[in-house]
Design a protein around this motif. Sequence first.
Motif, short mmCIF file in Angstrom:
data_model
loop_
_atom_site.label_atom_id
_atom_site.label_comp_id
_atom_site.label_asym_id
_atom_site.label_seq_id
_atom_site.Cartn_x
_atom_site.Cartn_y
_atom_site.Cartn_z
N GLY A 374 4.90 58.92 -9.55
CA GLY A 374 4.51 57.52 -9.48
C GLY A 374 4.05 57.08 -8.11
N VAL A 375 4.22 57.94 -7.11
CA VAL A 375 3.84 57.62 -5.73
C VAL A 375 2.50 58.26 -5.38
CG1 VAL A 375 4.51 57.84 -3.29
CG2 VAL A 375 6.25 57.39 -5.03
N LEU A 376 2.36 59.55 -5.72
CA LEU A 376 1.14 60.30 -5.42
C LEU A 376 0.53 60.85 -6.70
CD1 LEU A 376 2.34 62.33 -2.29
CD2 LEU A 376 0.92 60.28 -2.30
N ARG A 377 -0.80 60.91 -6.72
CA ARG A 377 -1.49 61.46 -7.88
C ARG A 377 -2.07 62.82 -7.55
NH1 ARG A 377 -6.89 59.12 -10.88
NH2 ARG A 377 -7.92 60.33 -9.25
N GLY A 378 -1.70 63.81 -8.33
CA GLY A 378 -2.24 65.13 -8.15
C GLY A 378 -3.51 65.32 -8.95
N PRO A 379 -4.25 66.41 -8.71
CA PRO A 379 -3.92 67.38 -7.66
C PRO A 379 -4.39 66.93 -6.28
CG PRO A 379 -5.91 68.05 -8.80
CD PRO A 379 -5.44 66.80 -9.49
N ILE A 380 -3.64 67.34 -5.27
CA ILE A 380 -4.09 67.22 -3.88
C ILE A 380 -4.40 68.65 -3.45
CG2 ILE A 380 -3.45 66.55 -1.53
CD1 ILE A 380 -1.46 64.55 -2.86
N SER A 381 -5.67 68.93 -3.39
CA SER A 381 -6.11 70.32 -3.21
C SER A 381 -7.15 70.41 -2.11
CB SER A 381 -6.69 70.83 -4.54
OG SER A 381 -7.15 72.15 -4.42
N THR A 382 -6.85 71.17 -1.06
CA THR A 382 -7.75 71.32 0.08
C THR A 382 -8.44 72.68 0.05
OG1 THR A 382 -5.90 72.13 1.41
CG2 THR A 382 -6.42 69.77 1.56
N SER A 383 -9.44 72.80 0.90
CA SER A 383 -10.17 74.06 1.01
C SER A 383 -10.81 74.13 2.39
CB SER A 383 -11.27 74.14 -0.07
OG SER A 383 -12.27 73.16 0.19
N CYS A 384 -11.55 75.21 2.61
CA CYS A 384 -12.27 75.37 3.88
C CYS A 384 -13.21 74.20 4.13
CB CYS A 384 -13.10 76.65 3.81
SG CYS A 384 -12.79 77.78 5.16
#
Length: 444
Positions: A374-384
Motif C-alpha cells: 500500500g506504500v510502494l507500487r512494484g515493480p521497481i526495476s533498474t538497469s544499466c
Amino acid sequence: MKLRKIVLAAALTAAGAGALLTAPAAMAQEQYLPVLSYRTGPYAPNGTPTANGIVDYYKLVNERGGINGVKILVEECETGYDTARSVECYERLKGKNGGAALIHPWSTGATFALTEKAPVDKIPLITTGYGRSESADGMVFKWNFPLLGTYWVAADVIVQAIGKKEGGLDKLKGKKIALVYHDSPFGKEPIPLLQERAKMHGFDLQLLPVTAPGVEQKATWLQVRQSRPDYVLLWGWGVMNSTALKEAQATGYPRDKMYGVWWAGAEPDVRDVGQGAKGYNAVTLQHGTDRNAPIVKEILDKLHAKGKGTGPKEEVGETLYLRGVVSAAMGVEGIRAAQERFGKGKVMTGEQVRWGLENLNLTQAKLDALGFKGVLRGPISTSCTDHVGSGAARIHTWDGSKWAFSTDWFDADSQIIKPMVKSTAAKYGAEKKLEARPAADCSS
C-alpha cells in the motif's frame, strides 16, 4: 559541522566494557552508511522527520538481523541544507569505517556538487525524488540513482492530473499555468519538462522564482493576483511552502488550483495553515502519509514501543518520515542485491553496491514482504540505462486536517521524458568530456 554517531549494531550493548574492547573487530563486519542530515536551520522542520525515518529503518533492519546478518553502522553529519557543508560532511565521512557503501545527499544542490566526486570515490548517490533529472540515464551517470522518480516525472504527472481534471490534455490549450519555484537548482529542475508540455498542449507557462528560504513572497503573489493563472505549481521546500499557501489564502487564490511537488506535500507544509490549505494538492513519490502500513506498525512495535525510536512516535508514518524510510530501504535493497552476486553475509563496497542498485528487481511481492504494501507500487526495476526504476505517482489532497489520495496512479510519459533524458545527459557528458560507458560494462 556536527557529527552524530549512532551505533546500530547490538555488539556494543551486549556486554559492557568487554564489548567495547571487541568493537573494532565487530565493526569490520558492519556496513557503514553515513547520513547527511539537517536538523538545524530553516529547513529543519522538514529535514528532521526525514532523517528520523532513515535512522529508524536502519535500526529496524538490525532488529531483523541485519542484511543477511550484516549489521548497519550509521553516523550522522549535520549539513544545515547547505551545499558547502554537505560536501564537507561527505569528504569527512566517505572513507571512515571501511568506506561508505552509499550516500544520500538529501539536497539537489549537494547532488550537483557530488556528482563529479562519486565516480572518483566509487560511491553511489541515491537521490530518491530529487537531484538531476537527466541522471536517470545510467550510461552517462553511472553513480547516480534518482530512484522512484525525477522532477521531470513529478512535473509530468502533475500536468497529466490537471489535464484529467479539465477533461483531457487538449483542454489545456490557452490555459495559464504558473510555476512558483525555489530559485535554486532544485526549483529550476521541472522547467524543461513544463516547457515541453506547454509546447505540446498550447498552455502559457509563467515562471515565478522565489529567493531562498522563501519567507518573503508578497511580490510573487501580487504577480499571481494580477495574471490570475488557471493553475499554480508550487516547487518549494521548507518554510517556502507554508508561506506560499498563506499568501494564496491572503490573495484569494483557490488552493484547489494549486499542485505541489512531493517536497511541498507533507505535514510541515500545511499543518500551520490548517483549513486555509484545504483543497491543496501535491504529487507523491508513490507514498503519502500512512499510519497503518505494515512497515509503520513494525517500526512502532519493534522500536518506539521499546524506547529505541529516533524521534517522536507521533510522526511515524507521516509523509516525510516515510520518505526517509523508503529511501533507506532502497539503499538496503541495493546492498542485498549486491550480496546476491558478491557474497551473502559480506560487507559490500561502494562499487558492489552500485551494481546492486543497477540491478534492483523489487516485485510487488518483495515490496509487500518488506512491509511496504500500500506504500510502494512494484515493480521497481533498474538497469544499466534506467536508474529510476519506476515512473508511477499519485496525487494526494489536504482536506484541512490530513492528507488523502485523490487520484489513482499515473505513469509519467516515457515518450516525452526519455528523449529529454538522453539528450540532456549526452550534453552533460560532452561538457564534462566523459568517456562513453562501454556496452560490456552492462553485462559484467
